[in-house]
Design a protein around this motif. Structure first.
Motif, PDB file in Angstrom:
ATOM      1  N   GLU A  43      11.486 -11.676  11.952  1.00  0.00           N
ATOM      2  CA  GLU A  43      11.169 -10.892  10.768  1.00  0.00           C
ATOM      3  C   GLU A  43      12.260 -11.058   9.720  1.00  0.00           C
ATOM      4  O   GLU A  43      13.432 -11.254  10.062  1.00  0.00           O
ATOM      5  N   LEU A  44      11.860 -10.986   8.452  1.00  0.00           N
ATOM      6  CA  LEU A  44      12.804 -11.118   7.356  1.00  0.00           C
ATOM      7  C   LEU A  44      13.578  -9.817   7.173  1.00  0.00           C
ATOM      8  O   LEU A  44      12.994  -8.736   7.120  1.00  0.00           O
ATOM      9  N   VAL A  45      14.900  -9.912   7.089  1.00  0.00           N
ATOM     10  CA  VAL A  45      15.746  -8.741   6.872  1.00  0.00           C
ATOM     11  C   VAL A  45      16.679  -9.028   5.699  1.00  0.00           C
ATOM     12  O   VAL A  45      16.839 -10.178   5.268  1.00  0.00           O
ATOM     13  N   THR A  46      17.282  -7.965   5.184  1.00  0.00           N
ATOM     14  CA  THR A  46      18.203  -8.065   4.064  1.00  0.00           C
ATOM     15  C   THR A  46      19.618  -7.743   4.530  1.00  0.00           C
ATOM     16  O   THR A  46      19.823  -6.753   5.247  1.00  0.00           O
ATOM     17  N   ILE A  47      20.568  -8.591   4.141  1.00  0.00           N
ATOM     18  CA  ILE A  47      21.974  -8.327   4.456  1.00  0.00           C
ATOM     19  C   ILE A  47      22.553  -7.429   3.375  1.00  0.00           C
ATOM     20  O   ILE A  47      22.484  -7.741   2.183  1.00  0.00           O
ATOM     21  N   CYS A  48      23.097  -6.312   3.772  1.00  0.00           N
ATOM     22  CA  CYS A  48      23.643  -5.350   2.810  1.00  0.00           C
ATOM     23  C   CYS A  48      24.962  -5.845   2.227  1.00  0.00           C
ATOM     24  O   CYS A  48      25.497  -6.876   2.631  1.00  0.00           O
ATOM     25  N   GLY A  49      25.455  -5.098   1.273  1.00  0.00           N
ATOM     26  CA  GLY A  49      26.649  -5.500   0.545  1.00  0.00           C
ATOM     27  C   GLY A  49      27.895  -5.607   1.399  1.00  0.00           C
ATOM     28  O   GLY A  49      28.836  -6.302   1.026  1.00  0.00           O
ATOM     29  N   ASP A  50      27.921  -4.924   2.570  1.00  0.00           N
ATOM     30  CA  ASP A  50      29.118  -5.004   3.409  1.00  0.00           C
ATOM     31  C   ASP A  50      29.197  -6.316   4.174  1.00  0.00           C
ATOM     32  O   ASP A  50      30.211  -6.613   4.805  1.00  0.00           O
ATOM     33  N   GLY A  51      28.111  -7.117   4.142  1.00  0.00           N
ATOM     34  CA  GLY A  51      28.151  -8.439   4.770  1.00  0.00           C
ATOM     35  C   GLY A  51      27.742  -8.482   6.223  1.00  0.00           C
ATOM     36  O   GLY A  51      27.628  -9.578   6.777  1.00  0.00           O
ATOM     37  N   HIS A  52      27.508  -7.329   6.877  1.00  0.00           N
ATOM     38  CA  HIS A  52      27.138  -7.368   8.301  1.00  0.00           C
ATOM     39  C   HIS A  52      26.001  -6.415   8.660  1.00  0.00           C
ATOM     40  O   HIS A  52      25.415  -6.546   9.732  1.00  0.00           O
ATOM     41  N   THR A  53      25.680  -5.457   7.800  1.00  0.00           N
ATOM     42  CA  THR A  53      24.575  -4.537   8.079  1.00  0.00           C
ATOM     43  C   THR A  53      23.245  -5.183   7.688  1.00  0.00           C
ATOM     44  O   THR A  53      23.103  -5.714   6.589  1.00  0.00           O
ATOM     45  N   LEU A  54      22.265  -5.128   8.600  1.00  0.00           N
ATOM     46  CA  LEU A  54      20.948  -5.708   8.373  1.00  0.00           C
ATOM     47  C   LEU A  54      19.933  -4.603   8.126  1.00  0.00           C
ATOM     48  O   LEU A  54      19.856  -3.643   8.899  1.00  0.00           O
ATOM     49  N   ALA A  55      19.168  -4.716   7.044  1.00  0.00           N
ATOM     50  CA  ALA A  55      18.123  -3.748   6.700  1.00  0.00           C
ATOM     51  C   ALA A  55      16.769  -4.424   6.871  1.00  0.00           C
ATOM     52  O   ALA A  55      16.474  -5.422   6.205  1.00  0.00           O
ATOM     53  N   GLY A  56      15.953  -3.902   7.779  1.00  0.00           N
ATOM     54  CA  GLY A  56      14.641  -4.475   8.052  1.00  0.00           C
ATOM     55  C   GLY A  56      13.606  -4.036   7.032  1.00  0.00           C
ATOM     56  O   GLY A  56      13.917  -3.418   5.998  1.00  0.00           O
ATOM     57  N   LYS A  57      12.342  -4.341   7.305  1.00  0.00           N
ATOM     58  CA  LYS A  57      11.245  -3.988   6.416  1.00  0.00           C
ATOM     59  C   LYS A  57      11.180  -2.473   6.248  1.00  0.00           C
ATOM     60  O   LYS A  57      11.188  -1.727   7.225  1.00  0.00           O
ATOM     61  N   GLY A  58      11.135  -2.008   5.006  1.00  0.00           N
ATOM     62  CA  GLY A  58      11.113  -0.583   4.726  1.00  0.00           C
ATOM     63  C   GLY A  58      12.493   0.047   4.672  1.00  0.00           C
ATOM     64  O   GLY A  58      12.617   1.246   4.445  1.00  0.00           O
ATOM     65  N   GLY A  59      13.527  -0.767   4.869  1.00  0.00           N
ATOM     66  CA  GLY A  59      14.886  -0.226   4.881  1.00  0.00           C
ATOM     67  C   GLY A  59      15.544  -0.191   3.520  1.00  0.00           C
ATOM     68  O   GLY A  59      16.663   0.307   3.391  1.00  0.00           O
ATOM     69  N   THR A  60      14.888  -0.712   2.504  1.00  0.00           N
ATOM     70  CA  THR A  60      15.444  -0.687   1.156  1.00  0.00           C
ATOM     71  C   THR A  60      14.439  -0.042   0.207  1.00  0.00           C
ATOM     72  O   THR A  60      13.233  -0.028   0.473  1.00  0.00           O
ATOM     73  N   ALA A  61      14.935   0.495  -0.894  1.00  0.00           N
ATOM     74  CA  ALA A  61      14.060   1.157  -1.864  1.00  0.00           C
ATOM     75  C   ALA A  61      14.740   1.148  -3.222  1.00  0.00           C
ATOM     76  O   ALA A  61      15.939   0.851  -3.338  1.00  0.00           O
TER      77      ALA A  61
END
Length: 206
Positions: A43-61
């Motif tokens: 699944e596609l995830v987003t790497i947050c600004g800290d460089g190591h936290t992964l946000a999955g689907k629905g984790g950003t807004a």
């Protein structure tokens, strides 16, 4: 069930079902599926600004903040046009019957950038409307699927195969870009040729 758009023609309300036509229906599509070493679907995830936290689907807004950094609710925001006046949102075209009173020419249609195409179907027969469309009449009206700040322009017409279509788009904005005054261009090779000719002159023969 396809969504119905009710149009009003000659004092009669005509329900039309919309079927969106896109590239996948015309040409099909290919979907790439990526699997990990265990055979599970990735699944596609987003790497947050800290460089190591992964946000999955629905984790950003998206959030709206005031110039002072305070949280703003979307319902409290007021859209403003380029003239500084508030914009009155338009309602969905499915909320009330759409009157077919305005017509357009083929040039009017071609001067719009079409981005949506719907095929229209109806369970009942409407000979008066079909007769007008077969004569080449194109009806136009404002159209908004869900409602919003402004409506698009819709065109109702009949195809060569006898099917009804609704084309949705916006007026094409064309701007001429060019020089105010054209400058005379001098070919560089002409100057080079002149120099070479002068070099070939034998002044001892003058």
């Amino acid at each position: 069930m396809a969504k119905q758009l009710i149009v009003e023609f000659d004092g009669e309300e005509i329900p039309l079902e919309l079927q969106k036509i896109d590239r996948t229906k015309l040409y099909g599509y290919v979907e790439n599926e990526v699997l990990d070493d265990a055979g599970k679907k990735c699944e596609l995830v987003t790497i947050c600004g800290d460089g190591h936290t992964l946000a999955g689907k629905g984790g950003t807004a998206l959030a709206y903040l005031s110039p002072q950094g305070q949280w703003c609710e979307k319902a409290d925001l007021q859209p403003i046009g380029s003239n500084g006046q508030p914009i009155i949102p338009v309602k969905s075209s499915f909320d009330a019957p759409v009157p077919l009173t305005n017509t357009a020419t083929p040039d009017d249609l071609l001067s719009h950038n079409i981005h949506l195409v719907y095929q229209l179907t109806s369970e009942a027969q409407h000979p008066k409307l079909l007769a007008e469309l077969k004569q080449g009449t194109i009806y136009t009206f404002p159209f908004s699927y869900r409602g919003g700040l402004e409506a698009d322009v819709a065109f109702l017409l009949i195809g060569a195969d006898g099917n009804l279509f609704m084309l949705v788009g916006k007026p094409t904005a064309l701007e001429f870009v060019g020089l105010q005054q054209a400058a005379a261009a001098v070919a560089d090779d002409a100057a080079d040729t002149t120099d070479e000719t002068e070099d070939l002159l034998d002044f001892s023969m003058v």
